[in-house]
Design an enzyme around this catalytic site. Structure first.
Site, mmCIF file in Angstrom:
data_model
loop_
_atom_site.group_PDB
_atom_site.id
_atom_site.type_symbol
_atom_site.label_atom_id
_atom_site.label_comp_id
_atom_site.label_asym_id
_atom_site.label_seq_id
_atom_site.Cartn_x
_atom_site.Cartn_y
_atom_site.Cartn_z
ATOM 1 C CG ASN A 83 -7.928 -4.343 0.743
ATOM 2 O OD1 ASN A 83 -7.261 -3.350 1.047
ATOM 3 N ND2 ASN A 83 -7.415 -5.556 0.704
ATOM 4 C CG HIS B 249 -2.942 -1.056 14.610
ATOM 5 N ND1 HIS B 249 -3.423 -2.318 14.363
ATOM 6 C CD2 HIS B 249 -2.068 -1.188 15.635
ATOM 7 C CE1 HIS B 249 -2.870 -3.174 15.208
ATOM 8 N NE2 HIS B 249 -2.044 -2.513 15.983
ATOM 9 C CG HIS C 57 -1.930 -1.108 1.219
ATOM 10 N ND1 HIS C 57 -3.184 -1.017 0.657
ATOM 11 C CD2 HIS C 57 -1.839 -2.371 1.708
ATOM 12 C CE1 HIS C 57 -3.825 -2.170 0.821
ATOM 13 N NE2 HIS C 57 -3.022 -3.007 1.445
HETATM 14 FE FE1 HDE Z 1 -2.571 -4.769 5.454
HETATM 15 N N1 HDE Z 1 -0.766 -3.971 5.947
HETATM 16 N N2 HDE Z 1 -1.904 -6.588 6.053
HETATM 17 N N3 HDE Z 1 -4.315 -5.642 4.829
HETATM 18 N N4 HDE Z 1 -3.236 -3.022 4.808
HETATM 19 C C1 HDE Z 1 -0.428 -2.689 5.781
HETATM 20 O O1 HDE Z 1 0.672 -1.369 7.376
HETATM 21 C C2 HDE Z 1 -0.795 -6.814 6.785
HETATM 22 C C3 HDE Z 1 -4.647 -6.953 4.927
HETATM 23 C C4 HDE Z 1 -4.485 -2.720 4.352
HETATM 24 O O2 HDE Z 1 -3.316 3.516 3.856
HETATM 25 C C5 HDE Z 1 0.900 -2.360 6.401
HETATM 26 O O3 HDE Z 1 0.953 0.854 7.672
HETATM 27 C C6 HDE Z 1 -0.719 -8.201 7.167
HETATM 28 C C7 HDE Z 1 -6.039 -7.156 4.631
HETATM 29 C C8 HDE Z 1 -4.556 -1.331 3.971
HETATM 30 O O4 HDE Z 1 -1.748 3.344 5.369
HETATM 31 C C9 HDE Z 1 1.316 -3.676 7.062
HETATM 32 C C10 HDE Z 1 -1.845 -8.787 6.617
HETATM 33 C C11 HDE Z 1 -6.534 -5.911 4.337
HETATM 34 C C12 HDE Z 1 -3.300 -0.819 4.235
HETATM 35 C C13 HDE Z 1 0.186 -4.591 6.683
HETATM 36 C C14 HDE Z 1 -2.579 -7.770 5.925
HETATM 37 C C15 HDE Z 1 -5.444 -4.989 4.471
HETATM 38 C C16 HDE Z 1 -2.496 -1.890 4.769
HETATM 39 C C17 HDE Z 1 1.892 -1.728 5.471
HETATM 40 C C18 HDE Z 1 -2.255 -10.241 6.696
HETATM 41 C C19 HDE Z 1 -7.959 -5.533 3.933
HETATM 42 C C20 HDE Z 1 -2.816 0.595 3.982
HETATM 43 C C21 HDE Z 1 1.951 -0.272 5.852
HETATM 44 C C22 HDE Z 1 -2.340 -10.763 8.011
HETATM 45 C C23 HDE Z 1 -8.926 -5.756 4.989
HETATM 46 C C24 HDE Z 1 -3.154 1.521 5.088
HETATM 47 C C25 HDE Z 1 1.146 -0.158 7.031
HETATM 48 C C26 HDE Z 1 -2.705 2.907 4.745
HETATM 49 C C27 HDE Z 1 -1.169 -1.751 5.191
HETATM 50 C C28 HDE Z 1 0.148 -5.869 7.087
HETATM 51 C C29 HDE Z 1 -3.766 -8.050 5.202
HETATM 52 C C30 HDE Z 1 -5.619 -3.591 4.225
HETATM 53 C C31 HDE Z 1 2.683 -4.200 6.674
HETATM 54 C C32 HDE Z 1 0.387 -8.836 7.987
HETATM 55 C C33 HDE Z 1 -6.810 -8.469 4.663
HETATM 56 C C34 HDE Z 1 -5.758 -0.593 3.408
HETATM 57 O O5 HDE Z 1 1.388 -3.576 8.448
#
Ligand code: HDE
Length: 715
Positions: free
Chosen positions: A150, A341, A77
């Site tokens: 999402n 978060h 992202h």
């Molecule tokens: Fe994320 N995800 N994600 N994700 N995600 C990040 O956090 C992660 C997942 C989503 O505009 C990171 O600040 C893991 C699902 C959005 O700043 C990180 C898993 C969904 C955004 C991270 C998921 C998301 C992130 C990277 C699986 C939809 C951007 C930068 C367990 C429901 C937020 C950050 C923004 C961002 C980890 C799965 C949505 C690395 C480990 C499912 C919208 O922490």
């Protein structure tokens, strides 16, 4: 601050968030210590032609700061655009949640929303085929609540353990860092072909949902099942939805590729310009509620993030509206530094045991520490809670708060016991008391083993053009895969979703569907597990088609904020142009002048119109529709202009509405738009009466996707 919401209480909250703003206008240039700078052009030297002196603390401060300007971009992202806004509740949800911002319809809650692509780097194109992040921070009076979702309601994997593998597979290949912001390569499809649980999500990302026309025209989903908790501590399962009031619309893949070249900031610009022009994007917040006792009444597991609850089974109740009404002032300070978060919740909202959500609860704090560099990231203005923060956390890098007194522990008597714990009735967060009597295992629940039925449901719910687009997308993506065994394995997966679809993709990529498509399969189990015991099963879906899954059934009665190109040259019919402009404006759309050159263009009667774009600076992929007014001389000049013909031909190819009035019909006859028989989105109109209304109706439909099937026999 430009556009402030009117509500007084909210103004105060916003003011809190604004306290660290600095405009830089009417002020002396200073160092970071406040010392006024006298010369910002020259470093301190030993003589005019001498060496620079180490003593130059002003230059050293400036360059050191510059050297550290970049922070690590988000691992996923990274590419994002954001805006401020407000959330207004329609009806109290007190029956199911005690969250105050969902109880009181008189409150307006400020929000900050960041949209993003997932795979690409920060500078990558907005129009990549990808899921979009839809992250909302609610600054509630009880603390920040982040709904980090999402634009697709399901996810690739079921367990957080697989996330690094998924991301490594989709990111550019590590040996040569190619391709950027694209899933069409071997490592991604290698992983997917071995992870049948991704089948449902793959259907979504191969659909046009992965190519939004605008961030303002996307749905949003919380994905996981969460819990609402009411004042009696009763839990109700909840799935969150955002429904855009402009409808859900997408562009064509060929168009997306062209937009990436013409304007890789297309979505960012669209969001920014819409807000600047006062066309504030709006979404309704929807909830699907499931009573605790109904947890097991579905053919899928509510904890499985690769499943959605069809709206036919549980309707979406629209409970409030979010309006984005203000662009950020500073991209870095706000859009880049915002820290979302899923664990930022308020009392009244709680988690389920969805194993993907559980892993996310760990990951986001960890990532902020790495990215923003300190556990004090909550003190960055965009991340600050409007609810007061009192605790005994102290110090660490970049601490902003100056805590007074000597008490930084609890319990204490020297500080009068403060800050003290909050009782539940005072809003103290109390985790939902879920009974657990379990064996500690590394395993996947059998209730998660159906990987294909909702993939089939999604495919079956699409219109014919949408299905064609998915087949083309799969043919494109798998066509880019070099390893034949991966293509074959993917065809095996596809054939378990829909045999007809698999056959068409197979024909396009020149590889046969494997004889035993179910082998090899599922790799989502430990080394000691018998593979037979964990093979996918196909549940019988109680819904065969779901209307909400097809964009065909979306809002199609508005052209608000749409951009229409008017192609003109000297000698155009100014009356027709003006009438069209007025009619479109009345509906909230904008008519932009694209001419053979920039500057002033002269109409038949000597009227002057200033061109917004020339054929060099614009392209039809950046517009929703094309209009060509009459005027013999103008029409003749356009007919001789290859770029003008291409403009219309591309609009035709991308199924857009095209309208001509007066003599312009002669110009359209030289383009593919001549194939207008039975095509309601090609209008040869008489002005001023008929053309605008037919044209407006056609633009409201977004696209005439049916044209593609008709075109195949012509083009
Ligand atoms: Fe994320 N995800 N994600 N994700 N995600 C990040 O956090 C992660 C997942 C989503 O505009 C990171 O600040 C893991 C699902 C959005 O700043 C990180 C898993 C969904 C955004 C991270 C998921 C998301 C992130 C990277 C699986 C939809 C951007 C930068 C367990 C429901 C937020 C950050 C923004 C961002 C980890 C799965 C949505 C690395 C480990 C499912 C919208 O922490």
């Amino acid at each position: 601050m430009k556009k402030q919401p009117s509500d007084a209480a909210e103004n105060n909250k916003m003011a809190d968030l604004e306290q660290d703003r600095e405009s830089g206008t009417d002020q002396f240039l200073t160092t970071n210590q406040g010392l006024r700078i006298n010369d910002n052009q020259n470093s301190l030297k030993a003589g005019e032609r001498g060496a620079t002196l180490l003593e130059d603390f002003i230059m050293r401060e400036k360059i050191t700061h510059f050297d550290h300007e970049r922070i690590p971009e988000r691992i996923v992202h990274a590419r994002g655009s954001a805006a401020h806004g407000v959330f207004q509740l329609y009806e109290s949800m007190a029956k199911v949640t005690k969250a105050k911002f969902l109880n009181d319809t008189t409150r307006t809650t400020p929000v900050f929303v960041r949209f993003s692509t997932v795979a690409g780097s920060r500078g990558s194109s907005d129009l990549a085929r990808d899921a979009r992040g839809f992250a909302v921070k609610f600054y509630t009076d009880e603390g920040n609540y982040d709904l980090v979702g999402n634009n697709i309601p399901v996810f690739f994997i079921q367990d957080a353990m697989k996330f690094p593998d998924l991301v490594h597979a989709v990111k550019p290949e590590p040996n040569n860092e190619m391709p950027q912001a694209a899933s069409a390569h071997d490592t991604f499809w290698d992983f997917i072909s071995l992870m049948p649980e991704s089948a449902h999500m793959i259907m979504w990302v191969m659909s046009d949902r992965a190519l939004p026309r605008s961030l303002r025209m996307m749905e949003g989903f919380g994905v996981h099942t969460f819990r609402f908790i009411n004042a009696q501590n009763k839990s109700t399962f909840v799935k969150f939805h955002w429904k855009p009031l402009l409808g859900v619309h997408s562009v064509a893949w060929n168009e997306a590729q062209a937009i990436s070249g013409k304007d890789s900031d297309f979505h960012r610009r669209d969001l920014w310009e819409a807000i600047e022009s006062g066309a504030f994007p709006e979404w309704e917040l929807g909830v699907q509620l499931v009573a605790e006792e109904d947890e097991h009444k579905f053919e899928f597991d509510l904890l499985d993030p690769t499943k959605l609850i069809p709206e036919e089974l549980v309707p979406v109740q629209r409970i409030g509206k979010m309006t984005l009404n203000r662009n950020p002032d500073n991209f870095f300070a706000e859009t880049e530094q915002v820290a979302f978060h899923p664990g930022h919740v308020v009392s009244g909202i709680d988690f389920t045991n969805d194993p993907l959500l559980q892993g996310r609860l760990f990951s986001y704090t960890d990532t902020q520490l790495k990215r923003l560099g300190s556990p004090n990231f909550h003190e960055i203005p965009i991340n600050r809670s409007v609810a007061p923060v009192h605790n005994n956390q102290r110090d660490a890098q970049m601490r902003q708060t100056i805590n007074t007194g000597k008490v930084a522990y609890e319990p204490n008597s020297l500080g009068g016991g403060c800050p003290f714990q909050a009782k539940m009735e005072d809003g103290g967060f109390h985790s939902h008391e879920e009974r657990i009597d379990a064996t500690k295992v590394r395993a996947r629940s059998k209730s998660f083993h159906d990987h294909f039925s909702q993939a089939t449901l999604f495919f079956n719910s699409q219109s014919a053009p949408e299905k064609d687009h998915m087949i083309s997308a799969l043919s494109f993506e798998l066509g880019k895969v070099e390893t034949i065994a991966i293509r074959e394995r993917m065809l095996g997966i596809l054939s378990q979703i829909d045999k007809g679809m698999a056959a068409k993709v197979s024909a396009a990529i020149g590889v046969a569907v494997p004889a035993k498509p179910e082998e090899p399969i599922n790799h989502s189990f430990g080394a000691d597990t018998d593979p037979k015991s964990v093979q996918p099963v196909k549940a019988k879906s109680s819904v065969e088609r779901s209307k909400a899954l097809s964009m065909e059934n979306t809002v199609k009665n508005t052209i608000k904020s749409r951009k229409i190109a008017a192609l003109i040259s000297d000698g155009f019919d100014a009356k027709q142009l003006e009438a069209m402009k007025k009619a479109l404006k009345a509906e909230g759309a904008q008519l932009k002048i694209v001419a053979t050159r920039l500057g002033s263009i002269t109409g038949e009667g000597g009227e002057a119109v200033v061109a917004d774009f020339s054929f060099l600076t614009a392209a039809s992929v950046l517009f929703d529709a094309v209009y060509v007014p009459g005027g013999a001389k103008s029409v003749e000049a356009l007919s001789l202009e290859a770029d003008a013909c291409q403009f219309v031909n591309e609009a035709y190819k991308h199924c857009k509405a095209i309208c001509s009035t007066g003599e312009a019909v002669e110009f359209l006859k030289k383009t593919f738009a001549a194939n207008s028989e039975g095509d309601k989105a090609i209008i040869f109109g008489k002005m001023p009466v008929e053309a605008p209304s037919d044209f407006i109706r056609a633009i409201g439909e977004h696209r005439n996707w049916g044209r593609e099937a008709a075109r195949k026999s012509v083009v």
